[in-house]
Design a protein around this motif. Structure first.
Motif, PDB file in Angstrom:
ATOM      1  N   LEU A   1      10.186   0.721   0.145  1.00 58.84           N
ATOM      2  CA  LEU A   1       9.482   1.785  -0.579  1.00 58.84           C
ATOM      3  C   LEU A   1       8.119   2.071   0.037  1.00 58.84           C
ATOM      4  N   SER A   2       7.823   3.351   0.197  1.00 59.75           N
ATOM      5  CA  SER A   2       6.502   3.808   0.627  1.00 59.75           C
ATOM      6  C   SER A   2       6.385   5.270   0.226  1.00 59.75           C
ATOM      7  N   PRO A   3       5.154   5.809   0.132  1.00 62.55           N
ATOM      8  CA  PRO A   3       4.980   7.166  -0.381  1.00 62.55           C
ATOM      9  C   PRO A   3       5.753   8.243   0.366  1.00 62.55           C
ATOM     10  N   GLY A   4       5.976   8.077   1.660  1.00 64.69           N
ATOM     11  CA  GLY A   4       6.667   9.114   2.412  1.00 64.69           C
ATOM     12  C   GLY A   4       8.136   9.274   2.077  1.00 64.69           C
ATOM     13  N   LYS A   5       8.689   8.342   1.288  1.00 60.22           N
ATOM     14  CA  LYS A   5      10.118   8.415   0.956  1.00 60.22           C
ATOM     15  C   LYS A   5      10.422   9.473  -0.101  1.00 60.22           C
TER      16      LYS A   5
ATOM     17  N   HIS B   1       7.247  -1.697   0.923  1.00 59.88           N
ATOM     18  CA  HIS B   1       6.970  -2.030   2.316  1.00 59.88           C
ATOM     19  C   HIS B   1       5.864  -3.085   2.387  1.00 59.88           C
ATOM     20  N   PRO B   2       6.063  -4.173   3.168  1.00 66.88           N
ATOM     21  CA  PRO B   2       5.076  -5.266   3.217  1.00 66.88           C
ATOM     22  C   PRO B   2       3.667  -4.797   3.567  1.00 66.88           C
ATOM     23  N   ASN B   3       3.549  -3.836   4.479  1.00 64.82           N
ATOM     24  CA  ASN B   3       2.217  -3.344   4.845  1.00 64.82           C
ATOM     25  C   ASN B   3       1.534  -2.669   3.658  1.00 64.82           C
ATOM     26  N   LEU B   4       2.325  -1.947   2.858  1.00 64.00           N
ATOM     27  CA  LEU B   4       1.769  -1.280   1.681  1.00 64.00           C
ATOM     28  C   LEU B   4       1.350  -2.302   0.635  1.00 64.00           C
TER      29      LEU B   4
ATOM     30  N   ARG C   1       0.294  -5.329   1.239  1.00 58.39           N
ATOM     31  CA  ARG C   1      -0.944  -5.964   1.698  1.00 58.39           C
ATOM     32  C   ARG C   1      -2.154  -5.096   1.401  1.00 58.39           C
ATOM     33  N   GLU C   2      -1.987  -3.781   1.513  1.00 60.69           N
ATOM     34  CA  GLU C   2      -3.127  -2.874   1.353  1.00 60.69           C
ATOM     35  C   GLU C   2      -3.356  -2.470  -0.103  1.00 60.69           C
ATOM     36  N   GLN C   3      -2.263  -2.255  -0.857  1.00 58.03           N
ATOM     37  CA  GLN C   3      -2.408  -1.670  -2.194  1.00 58.03           C
ATOM     38  C   GLN C   3      -1.713  -2.454  -3.291  1.00 58.03           C
ATOM     39  N   GLY C   4      -1.083  -3.573  -2.932  1.00 56.94           N
ATOM     40  CA  GLY C   4      -0.298  -4.283  -3.929  1.00 56.94           C
ATOM     41  C   GLY C   4       0.920  -3.453  -4.329  1.00 56.94           C
ATOM     42  N   GLU C   5       1.319  -3.528  -5.595  1.00 61.13           N
ATOM     43  CA  GLU C   5       2.505  -2.809  -6.072  1.00 61.13           C
ATOM     44  C   GLU C   5       2.126  -1.531  -6.830  1.00 61.13           C
ATOM     45  N   SER C   6       0.955  -0.972  -6.524  1.00 63.05           N
ATOM     46  CA  SER C   6       0.502   0.210  -7.261  1.00 63.05           C
ATOM     47  C   SER C   6       1.450   1.388  -7.073  1.00 63.05           C
ATOM     48  N   TYR C   7       2.077   1.527  -5.897  1.00 63.46           N
ATOM     49  CA  TYR C   7       2.986   2.652  -5.680  1.00 63.46           C
ATOM     50  C   TYR C   7       4.217   2.536  -6.586  1.00 63.46           C
ATOM     51  N   ARG C   8       4.830   1.360  -6.614  1.00 61.17           N
ATOM     52  CA  ARG C   8       6.016   1.163  -7.457  1.00 61.17           C
ATOM     53  C   ARG C   8       5.663   1.341  -8.932  1.00 61.17           C
ATOM     54  N   LEU C   9       4.531   0.795  -9.328  1.00 57.47           N
ATOM     55  CA  LEU C   9       4.117   0.933 -10.728  1.00 57.47           C
ATOM     56  C   LEU C   9       3.882   2.393 -11.091  1.00 57.47           C
TER      57      LEU C   9
END
Length: 771
Positions: free
Chosen positions: A203-207, A235-238, A240-248
């Motif tokens: 998972l990452s924002p571009g998906k 995505h592991p890089n995401l 590291r940078e933002q935690g699970e904020s995108y999924r949440l």
């Protein structure tokens, strides 16, 4: 003699399973397919690690390479050739190798003497300057190229000028699973009796998952039994940078839209057997990606080839694979279109089933055994085109062929000299002298160094560099005095400013560091901050009379214009300052004195460097000639009888027609000369300048008038100067930064050239090998 084109040993170079990465999975499946079809072949793996000693690799991984270890790439090449390898199969993606734009891999490729078949997972239409340089070298150094779509093949031919004969189009492999009714798998996921939509992958924002979730209310209104499965870890890089904020955020969006009962998140990385079951349970596969510039999608290939109806945005791979009714294409970011396409298929069972059967039939050419066979043919072609030359087991190099051996980077002393306020300017031996306080001059230099380090994408150093960068940037920000439009320079240890405005040199040097942030940083907030401060502080340069201030400002302007070249006010200032330096040169220079002033003083090479980079940027041939001519004269003046670098001593300098001061040689002079020569090399391609840069750098390492090293390897610091009878044992900020900036500048240059050897203790280095 008949050519030997047989293949017995293949080395796969890439990320590798169990690393949670699409290319790692791809390489694992490809290697298994090749070994399965060609049972007599030895198929080994050189795995590229993002972290040390984390992955429990399978036995086919014979060698591990740390992605940020620049010298390790050449050692990996030696290992591959020692094993008498016939073909190297390289997976290329910019993000999996170390260095700016993944440039470390060029060192391995240049060192190999065996055919290289490179699979290109990304082909860019509009690359950055760095991406273009690296990608062109990858294309040149590869014997054959594999792409996964006709679109990619056309781009290689039409945009990148690759001969069609060197390209093989081989589809992304897929598992060979039977064509079954999705209901067969649904019970085990607890969704029996429901229609299943599926998206999987990291998972990452571009998906574009948001677009699919926003489509759900309209889908559920017509088909209340629908469930949308989002399968995959963030995505592991995401993380590291933002935690699970995108999924949440996705979960909150589903709740806000009232469809949380229709969305299932499986937050984990699944292996192939489980993945095929998820795919089997899906009625429709969604790929709502937001950017067309994706030439390959493994998730799309898997789902299509396994007989799924697909609704997708028209990114490059999808537009080709799903054309002519083989799937449903919808506009980017259009949730209404997604809903309409999904509802249409779910309402028309006959069309849905026909689309599935057609996809499954076409997918028989994509199953891994068939892909393994096609790669085998590509390997044989590579061997054939490479000829009958015997390969060398070791990548031996003469001294003239070798790149620079450079010390390992050590930031320990710099961190010791930095506290919560900023960088302390002086030291007593290795101890910060708090009573001397701070200066913006050194904090600006520190900020410049941090940006240079950020450019080199060293993931291990990144947290330390970011911490230092924030400290130095905060100091610079506080140093600006809006009432004066100037930077203060000196601050006491008690955080009291000792002046309302600092020297011209300190102001202009700070502009230089701000320009580097504007031109190079990938942190948008930092760029905005630096841009605003640069604009506020640039006008003060107009009234400055110091040639060095003009030079530092020009170097900052050159950096700034990398990103904002259309800024007319900055363009005007550049021409004005460049003209001033050229006028000075024409006033003071003659056949024996090719310089801008009636004396050689301090930071001399920065004047030539500023003229070189500024003239080159605006195609001023006269200015460029002056810059190069003055720099060549300067390096001759800075040579000892034995050919070592001998900077102008600060104990008297060198007045025109007078005696040249020899002692109290300063690290700052070596740094200025290294950087000026590197830019002269980048501008002209003349190897003379690269040799001179190395000669100046070797002054730090003991190639000097005293034969003593100024670099302190244990701490990473640098002694403050070379006296007539000793080395100054203090290791202040300016000296340490001069050394570190010089080292990082040369590391960057050698990285651009695609080869690098790092002098360090390499016994048991970041690689692990097994027989």
């Amino acid at each position: 003699m008949e050519k030997d084109t047989s293949v017995r040993r293949v080395a796969f170079v890439a990320d590798y399973f169990p690393r949670q990465c699409g290319i790692a999975t791809f390489t694992h499946d490809l290697r298994k397919a090749v070994a399965g079809v060609h049972r007599g072949w030895d198929c080994s793996v050189v795995a590229v690690d993002d972290e040390k000693d984390v992955y429990d690799y399978p036995e086919e991984v014979r060698y591990q390479l740390s992605e940020q270890d620049m010298s390790g790439y050449r050692r990996a090449a030696d290992y591959i050739q020692f094993r008498d390898t016939d073909v190297v199969c390289l997976q290329h993606e910019f993000g999996i190798f170390g260095g700016p734009d993944g440039s470390h891999v060029l060192s391995l490729m240049r060192s190999l003497k065996v055919p290289i078949v490179s699979t290109l997972h990304t082909v860019l239409e509009k690359p950055t300057e760095g991406q273009e340089r690296v990608f062109r070298e990858v294309l040149k150094l590869s014997t054959r190229l594999v792409v996964m779509s006709e679109k990619a093949r056309r781009m290689l031919v039409e945009i990148w000028g690759v001969s069609p004969e060197r390209i093989d189009v081989i589809p992304h492999g897929i598992p060979d699973m039977p064509f079954v009714d999705p209901n067969f798998y649904k019970e085990q996921f607890g969704i029996e009796g429901r229609r299943a939509l599926l998206t999987f992958g990291l998972l990452s924002p571009g998906k574009g998952i948001e677009s699919a979730i926003r489509a759900l209310p309209s889908i559920v209104k017509e088909h209340p039994d629908v469930v949308y499965i989002v399968l995959g870890a963030t995505h592991p890089n995401l993380v590291r940078e933002q935690g699970e904020s995108y999924r949440l955020g996705l979960e909150r969006l589903a709740e806000k839209l009232g469809v949380k009962e229709h969305v299932i998140f499986y937050d984990r990385f699944v292996e192939l057997e489980e993945l095929t079951e998820f795919i089997g349970a899906a009625d429709i596969y969604l790929t709502p990606y937001l950017n067309e510039a994706q030439i390959t999608s493994g998730t799309l290939a898997y789902s299509f080839g396994c007989g799924k109806a697909v609704v997708s945005t028209p990114y490059w791979h999808a537009a080709e694979l799903l054309a002519d009714g083989r799937g449903e294409l919808v506009p980017f970011g259009d949730s209404d279109a997604i809903a309409k396409a999904v509802n249409g298929l779910l309402s028309e069972e006959t069309r849905l089933h026909a689309m599935r059967r057609r996809a499954y039939r076409l997918g028989r050419d994509m199953v891994w055994p068939e892909v393994g066979r096609m790669y085998g043919e590509s390997f044989r072609k590579a061997r054939e085109s490479a000829g009958n030359n015997r390969i060398r087991k070791y990548a031996t190099r003469t001294l003239s062929e070798s790149r620079m051996n450079l010390p390992a980077l050590n930031l320990d002393h710099l961190e010791r000299m930095s506290d919560g306020t900023g960088l302390v300017q002086h030291a007593a031996y290795g101890l910060p002298r708090y009573e001397e306080g701070y200066c913006v001059d050194d904090n600006a230099r520190g900020l410049l160094l941090c940006q240079m380090l950020a450019d080199q994408d060293d993931s291990e150093l990144a947290p330390r560099v970011a911490k230092l960068m924030n400290r130095y940037a905060a100091f610079v920000n506080y140093a600006f005095n809006p009432a004066k439009g100037r930077f203060r320079n000196f601050m006491s240890y008690e955080r009291a400013w000792l002046e309302e405005a600092g020297s011209d040199d300190s102001h202009a040097r700070t502009l230089w560091s701000l320009g580097a942030i504007v031109g190079r940083s990938r942190d948008r907030e930092m760029v905005e901050w630096a841009t605003q401060l640069f604009e506020e502080s640039l006008p003060a340069v107009e009234d400055m009379t110091s040639p060095r201030s003009w030079a530092f400002a020009l170097l900052g302007i050159d950096e700034y214009m990398r990103r904002l070249e259309g800024d007319r006010a900055v363009q005007t200032m550049r021409r004005r300052l460049l003209s001033r330096l050229i006028d000075l040169y024409q006033e003071y220079s003659d056949t024996d004195w090719r310089w801008f002033e009636p004396q050689l003083a301090y930071d001399n090479a920065s004047l030539s460097r500023a003229v070189i980079v500024s003239s080159s940027s605006i195609d001023d041939e006269v200015g460029l000639d002056i810059g190069l001519r003055s720099l060549r004269w300067l390096v001759d003046e800075q040579k000892s009888e034995t050919g070592n670098f001998r900077p102008i001593g600060s104990n008297g300098f060198y007045p025109k027609g007078g005696r040249k001061a020899v002692w109290d040689q300063q690290p700052l002079e070596a740094q200025a000369t290294v950087q000026a020569c590197v830019d002269a090399y980048r501008t002209t391609g003349d190897d003379f300048w690269r040799r001179e840069a190395r000669t100046a750098f070797d002054w730090f390492l003991g190639q000097n008038d005293s034969g003593q090293s100024l670099y302190h390897p244990k701490s990473g610091g640098c002694f403050d100067g070379l006296m007539i009878d000793r080395v100054n044992q203090n290791r202040g900020a300016e000296s340490t930064l001069a050394y570190l900036i010089s080292l990082v500048e040369l590391r960057g240059l050698e990285n651009e050239l695609g080869a690098f050897d790092e002098v360090a203790s390499t016994a048991g280095a970041d690689v692990k090998q097994s027989a």
